[in-house]
Write a protein that holds these residues in place. Structure first.
Motif, mmCIF file in Angstrom:
data_model
loop_
_atom_site.group_PDB
_atom_site.id
_atom_site.type_symbol
_atom_site.label_atom_id
_atom_site.label_comp_id
_atom_site.label_asym_id
_atom_site.label_seq_id
_atom_site.Cartn_x
_atom_site.Cartn_y
_atom_site.Cartn_z
ATOM 1 N N UNK A 46 9.602 8.840 -16.837
ATOM 2 C CA UNK A 46 9.775 7.949 -15.703
ATOM 3 C C UNK A 46 8.441 7.273 -15.373
ATOM 4 N N UNK A 47 8.439 5.978 -15.067
ATOM 5 C CA UNK A 47 7.176 5.290 -14.725
ATOM 6 C C UNK A 47 6.459 5.989 -13.570
ATOM 7 N N UNK A 48 5.144 6.037 -13.641
ATOM 8 C CA UNK A 48 4.360 6.759 -12.643
ATOM 9 C C UNK A 48 3.846 5.868 -11.506
ATOM 10 N N UNK A 49 3.742 4.584 -11.707
ATOM 11 C CA UNK A 49 3.287 3.691 -10.643
ATOM 12 C C UNK A 49 1.812 3.341 -10.749
ATOM 13 N N UNK A 50 1.416 2.314 -10.016
ATOM 14 C CA UNK A 50 0.062 1.757 -10.109
ATOM 15 C C UNK A 50 -1.029 2.716 -9.654
ATOM 16 N N UNK A 51 -0.745 3.596 -8.694
ATOM 17 C CA UNK A 51 -1.779 4.501 -8.175
ATOM 18 C C UNK A 51 -1.891 5.811 -8.959
ATOM 19 N N UNK A 52 -1.001 6.029 -9.923
ATOM 20 C CA UNK A 52 -1.006 7.299 -10.664
ATOM 21 C C UNK A 52 -2.367 7.548 -11.303
ATOM 22 N N UNK A 53 -2.860 8.765 -11.093
ATOM 23 C CA UNK A 53 -4.154 9.150 -11.640
ATOM 24 C C UNK A 53 -5.326 8.802 -10.741
ATOM 25 N N UNK A 54 -5.073 8.050 -9.691
ATOM 26 C CA UNK A 54 -6.115 7.650 -8.745
ATOM 27 C C UNK A 54 -6.166 8.630 -7.575
ATOM 28 N N UNK A 55 -7.334 8.774 -6.941
ATOM 29 C CA UNK A 55 -7.387 9.600 -5.726
ATOM 30 C C UNK A 55 -6.461 9.018 -4.655
ATOM 31 N N UNK A 56 -5.732 9.891 -3.987
ATOM 32 C CA UNK A 56 -4.838 9.445 -2.917
ATOM 33 C C UNK A 56 -5.667 8.821 -1.806
ATOM 34 N N UNK A 57 -5.362 7.591 -1.426
ATOM 35 C CA UNK A 57 -6.113 6.967 -0.337
ATOM 36 C C UNK A 57 -6.002 7.788 0.952
ATOM 37 N N UNK A 58 -7.106 7.876 1.666
ATOM 38 C CA UNK A 58 -7.110 8.613 2.935
ATOM 39 C C UNK A 58 -6.354 7.807 3.973
ATOM 40 N N UNK A 59 -5.472 8.476 4.697
ATOM 41 C CA UNK A 59 -4.691 7.829 5.737
ATOM 42 C C UNK A 59 -4.678 8.709 6.973
ATOM 43 N N UNK A 60 -4.393 8.086 8.098
ATOM 44 C CA UNK A 60 -4.250 8.791 9.369
ATOM 45 C C UNK A 60 -2.939 8.334 9.987
ATOM 46 N N UNK A 61 -2.075 9.311 10.307
ATOM 47 C CA UNK A 61 -0.726 9.008 10.773
ATOM 48 C C UNK A 61 -0.459 9.747 12.088
ATOM 49 N N UNK A 62 0.100 9.038 13.070
ATOM 50 C CA UNK A 62 0.510 9.656 14.335
ATOM 51 C C UNK A 62 1.840 10.375 14.102
ATOM 52 N N UNK A 63 1.834 11.706 14.241
ATOM 53 C CA UNK A 63 3.065 12.480 14.082
ATOM 54 C C UNK A 63 3.835 12.483 15.394
ATOM 55 N N UNK A 64 5.153 12.618 15.306
ATOM 56 C CA UNK A 64 5.985 12.573 16.496
ATOM 57 C C UNK A 64 5.843 13.813 17.361
ATOM 58 N N UNK A 65 5.194 14.865 16.854
ATOM 59 C CA UNK A 65 4.944 16.049 17.691
ATOM 60 C C UNK A 65 3.664 15.895 18.518
ATOM 61 N N UNK A 66 3.010 14.727 18.418
ATOM 62 C CA UNK A 66 1.804 14.455 19.197
ATOM 63 C C UNK A 66 0.505 14.706 18.442
ATOM 64 N N UNK A 67 0.563 15.313 17.275
ATOM 65 C CA UNK A 67 -0.645 15.556 16.481
ATOM 66 C C UNK A 67 -0.861 14.407 15.502
ATOM 67 N N UNK A 68 -1.879 14.517 14.678
ATOM 68 C CA UNK A 68 -2.167 13.512 13.655
ATOM 69 C C UNK A 68 -2.238 14.193 12.304
ATOM 70 N N UNK A 69 -1.805 13.488 11.291
ATOM 71 C CA UNK A 69 -1.977 13.915 9.913
ATOM 72 C C UNK A 69 -3.065 13.029 9.334
ATOM 73 N N UNK A 70 -4.096 13.654 8.755
ATOM 74 C CA UNK A 70 -5.169 12.925 8.081
ATOM 75 C C UNK A 70 -5.227 13.479 6.658
ATOM 76 N N UNK A 71 -5.083 12.609 5.684
ATOM 77 C CA UNK A 71 -5.000 13.039 4.292
ATOM 78 C C UNK A 71 -6.188 13.894 3.878
ATOM 79 N N UNK A 72 -7.394 13.472 4.204
ATOM 80 C CA UNK A 72 -8.583 14.233 3.798
ATOM 81 C C UNK A 72 -8.604 15.617 4.442
ATOM 82 N N UNK A 73 -8.141 15.735 5.668
ATOM 83 C CA UNK A 73 -8.066 17.046 6.320
ATOM 84 C C UNK A 73 -6.998 17.919 5.675
#
Length: 191
Positions: A46-73
């Motif tokens: 199955x095709x892997x996509x353009x980002x395959x093999x690359x470091x996952x970009x760091x993101x920060x997301x507001x979770x609905x429980x009031x906390x945050x998800x940060x990829x690097x953390x």
């Protein structure tokens, strides 16, 4: 319009309708297989996509429980591979896919899951999240860090990110829980 053009246009309509019927038809069961076994996908090819093999970009997301998800953390504190699923409240296939992903997440505690609403408003996204009741964290891309770093054409789209922080695969479109599990087992190894 000349008769030949009308005939050609009619033939084209028939071909399009026939093609759509074939592409949307449920697979025929073979022998004593179950519904999930009747259709299989070659996950290795199955095709892997353009980002395959690359470091996952760091993101920060507001979770609905009031906390945050940060990829690097996540990588430093949790360290599990991650299934990152992008969805929206207006996306009908997402409504089907999230409960399937919830079952896979509950059965695969060795993998972290995160669902992120993109191109959506906070109110409808949060209502949708409460309605589908996922077994994993859901949030919204309030800073556009996901939208800006994880390309997609349509929704849903799923990224698999290894424990090493590298993107292993991008899966465009709705997939079943069984197909997701096959990708997890292939990309992350069985539990």
């Amino acid at each position: 319009m000349p008769a030949a053009w009308k005939l050609a246009a009619s033939a084209m309509v028939v071909v399009v309708i026939a093609g759509a019927a074939v592409l949307t038809r449920a697979p025929e069961p073979r022998g004593d297989t179950t519904e999930t076994e009747a259709f299989s996908i070659d996950v290795a090819g199955f095709p892997r996509g353009a980002l395959a093999g690359e470091p996952a970009p760091d993101v920060s997301v507001a979770l609905f429980d009031g906390s945050r998800f940060v990829m690097s953390e996540h990588r430093s504190a949790d360290g599990r591979p991650l299934v990152l699923n992008l969805w929206a409240s207006w996306c009908a296939p997402c409504r089907v896919e999230i409960p399937e992903f919830s079952r896979v997440a509950a059965e695969n505690q060795q993998v972290a899951f995160l669902g992120v609403a993109v191109e959506d408003a906070p109110g409808p996204a949060e209502s949708f999240a409460a309605e589908v009741g996922a077994s994993y964290p859901l949030g919204i891309d309030d800073s556009r860090s996901v939208t800006d770093n994880y390309p997609f054409v349509g929704l849903p789209v799923t990224y698999l990110i290894g424990a090493d922080g590298l993107v292993t695969r991008q899966i465009n479109g709705q997939i079943s829980g069984a197909t997701l599990k096959a990708f997890i087992d292939h990309d992350f190894g069985p539990p």
